[in-house]
Design an enzyme around this catalytic site. Structure first.
Site: not given
Ligand code: 5RP
Length: 227
Positions: A34, A112, A105, A36
């Protein structure tokens, strides 16, 4: 809108850098997926020679780690060298007061969860917009073996949710994602277990069994450590 996004990115950047403190020398770490997590990977590049390697939770993360010259290890290979990864560092879509998370997301939820389960600690890096009273405002992703799509969608409707197939998306494992809207999750662990018991579900985006040990939350006043 652009200003809010800039602020959110600043908060993500802060927690990505703060997470470096949890990276122990001479260990293998797990790395999430993601925006972050990407900031964390970029920050990790500065200490790449201090770690033995990293296990990636997605193909995208593996490519980014490799791009920085960080040694990417297969999880099975890593676990022949160590009993557990020292830490798993990843973002989340939501977290609650019990440090239960929703994730997925980016569609990488299954890998994960596997890498989190193989790690001694899960350090979750988020900006303050991810803090919620009840999980479920963010649509809950479920990774599903394609032939079970309708079966799982019907089960989600029975729970009061509205299932939506994620269009034009195939997971790294060759499966589909169904995003379930409208769930107010009051029993995160119970729902995680229930959804995972439906045939055809690979896993769902509730991380209660694999919840965070520490949440580093970016705020306008700096990083708040929730442990
Ligand atoms: C991906 C994830 C991410 O950690 C989550 O969607 C948060 O994403 P971001 O850091 O872009 O806000 O679970 O599968």
């Amino acid at each position: 809108m652009i200003r809010n996004e800039t602020k959110q990115n600043e908060m993500k950047q802060q927690v990505a850098e703060a997470a470096l403190e949890y990276v122990k020398a001479d260990t293998i770490i797990g790395v999430g997926t993601g925006s972050t997590a990407n900031m964390f990977i970029d920050a990790l590049a500065a200490m790449k020679d201090e770690i033995l390697g990293a296990v990636a939770s997605s193909e995208a993360t593996a490519a980014r780690l490799s791009g920085h010259g960080i040694d990417v290890m297969d999880l099975n290979e890593a676990l022949t060298q160590v009993d557990a990864l020292s830490v798993y560092i990843d973002g989340a879509d939501e977290f609650d007061a019990g440090k239960n998370l929703t994730k997925g997301g980016g569609g990488a939820l299954t890998r994960e969860k596997i890498v989190a389960a193989a790690s001694d600690a899960f350090v979750c890096i988020v900006d303050e917009s991810k803090q919620v009273e009840h999980l479920g405002t963010f649509p809950l992703p479920i990774e599903v073996i394609p032939m079970a799509g309708a079966l799982v969608a019907n089960a989600a409707r029975e729970l009061g949710g509205e299932p939506v197939l994620r269009e034009d998306f195939v997971t790294d494992n060759g499966n589909i994602i169904i995003d379930v809207h409208g769930l107010k999750i009051t029993d995160a662990r119970g729902l995680e277990d229930h959804l995972n018991s439906i045939p055809g579900v690979v896993t769902n985006g509730i991380f209660s069994h694999q919840g965070a040990d520490v949440v580093l939350m970016g705020t306008p006043k700096g990083v708040k450590v929730i442990d």
